[in-house]
Design a protein around this motif. Sequence first.
Motif, short mmCIF file in Angstrom:
data_model
loop_
_atom_site.label_atom_id
_atom_site.label_comp_id
_atom_site.label_asym_id
_atom_site.label_seq_id
_atom_site.Cartn_x
_atom_site.Cartn_y
_atom_site.Cartn_z
N TYR A 1 0.83 -1.20 0.00
CA TYR A 1 0.00 0.00 0.00
C TYR A 1 0.87 1.25 0.00
CZ TYR A 1 -3.76 3.15 1.28
OH TYR A 1 -4.67 4.16 1.28
N PHE B 1 -6.51 -3.68 -1.44
CA PHE B 1 -5.60 -3.50 -0.30
C PHE B 1 -6.35 -3.58 1.02
CE2 PHE B 1 -3.80 -1.09 -3.81
CZ PHE B 1 -2.45 -1.40 -3.75
N ASN C 1 -8.72 5.84 -6.78
CA ASN C 1 -8.67 5.11 -5.53
C ASN C 1 -10.03 5.21 -4.86
OD1 ASN C 1 -6.55 3.86 -3.62
ND2 ASN C 1 -7.81 5.14 -2.31
#
Length: 362
Positions: free
Chosen positions: A142, A162, A188
């Motif tokens: 990450y 993640f 994201n």
Amino acid sequence: MLLAINSSNQYCFANLANREESYRCPACKESVVLRHGQQNVAHFAHQVQASCHSFTEGETIDHLLGKMALYRSFAKDYQVVVEPVLGQISQRPDLLVKRPQGPDLAIEYQCSPIGRKRLQERNQGLKSLGLEVLWVLGPAYYQRRLSGELICRFLYCGRLFFYVPKQKRFDTRFNFSKTDFHKLHYQNQIGFPAILSSLANGAEDDHDKPLGMRSASQPVLYQTKLVNPTSNLAQHLLYQRTKLTLLMVQGRVNIDMINYLYERGQRLDQIPDWCLLGQVFGLAVPNWYFRLVLVLLLEKVGLNHWIFEKSLSARLRQYFYPSFQEPEKIVKATYTDLAVSGVICLQDNKILVIKLLQFVAD
Ligand SMILES: [Zn+2]
């Protein structure tokens, strides 16, 4: 590991285990000990490590926490098996999610680095049982800037997943695109269990269209708007050409390509504009290089001549990362882009060259 078998042959979670009881490993049946301190997460460990081949020992706290968090979020809606024993392949994925439709989903929560060969073996093993594999990446991934090649290895339905235990944070990254001489671009989204749920349900990724998302497998090709919003078309082209010139001066371009163009009386910084407008992710070479090769191949085919789409595509496959799963889609979209620009005409799996793209003059 989080699960062990007690003396009455029942599966037991480490956090519910009792110190007086004795436990065995579900895979090798050897005895395991309960570890439960102030610092660490309750888990079982083999007494004699080397005796078990189907389970990676030395799980970190992050790994145990992540596995537990993933288990909890899936177990709300699905039947989930923790650390399933898959005798046939001597592998134990972290979780196995039973899907109402489609193949079951093996989930691996990966915190430590894993080599390409090892990853391939694990994927192949699980796939040989008809399972799909979803890799969820830990904090080390990450925080790092991931290379395109590494991203390709872990993509699932065009997304990276993640989990960061310290922040209890689920994330997905998607819509990857790459403009030459610019950083990798992606979107994201925080909180992936909802998306995962739809995937686990066997639903297509693109079902979450209300969020305005596109799967990364749908390439971002240049049309009217560039991903980098600060530049307009003319500025963008100028920037790309300047960068190309710089590469040439620094001797950082494939010399065969330079020589090939030189023989024809052309320079690299004169390549057609179209070559500078690619923004796709998945290529192991820059977009300009991929597009230039395609332009030169079409030139070889010749004006008003046909070529089979298949044979042209076969020559382009080598420019993608080996682990990239959807080169055909990108190649197809690039053809469409050329067709829209009036360069080729697509018909019955064949391509007709109707215009040759010109190199720019000084
Ligand atoms: Zn064992």
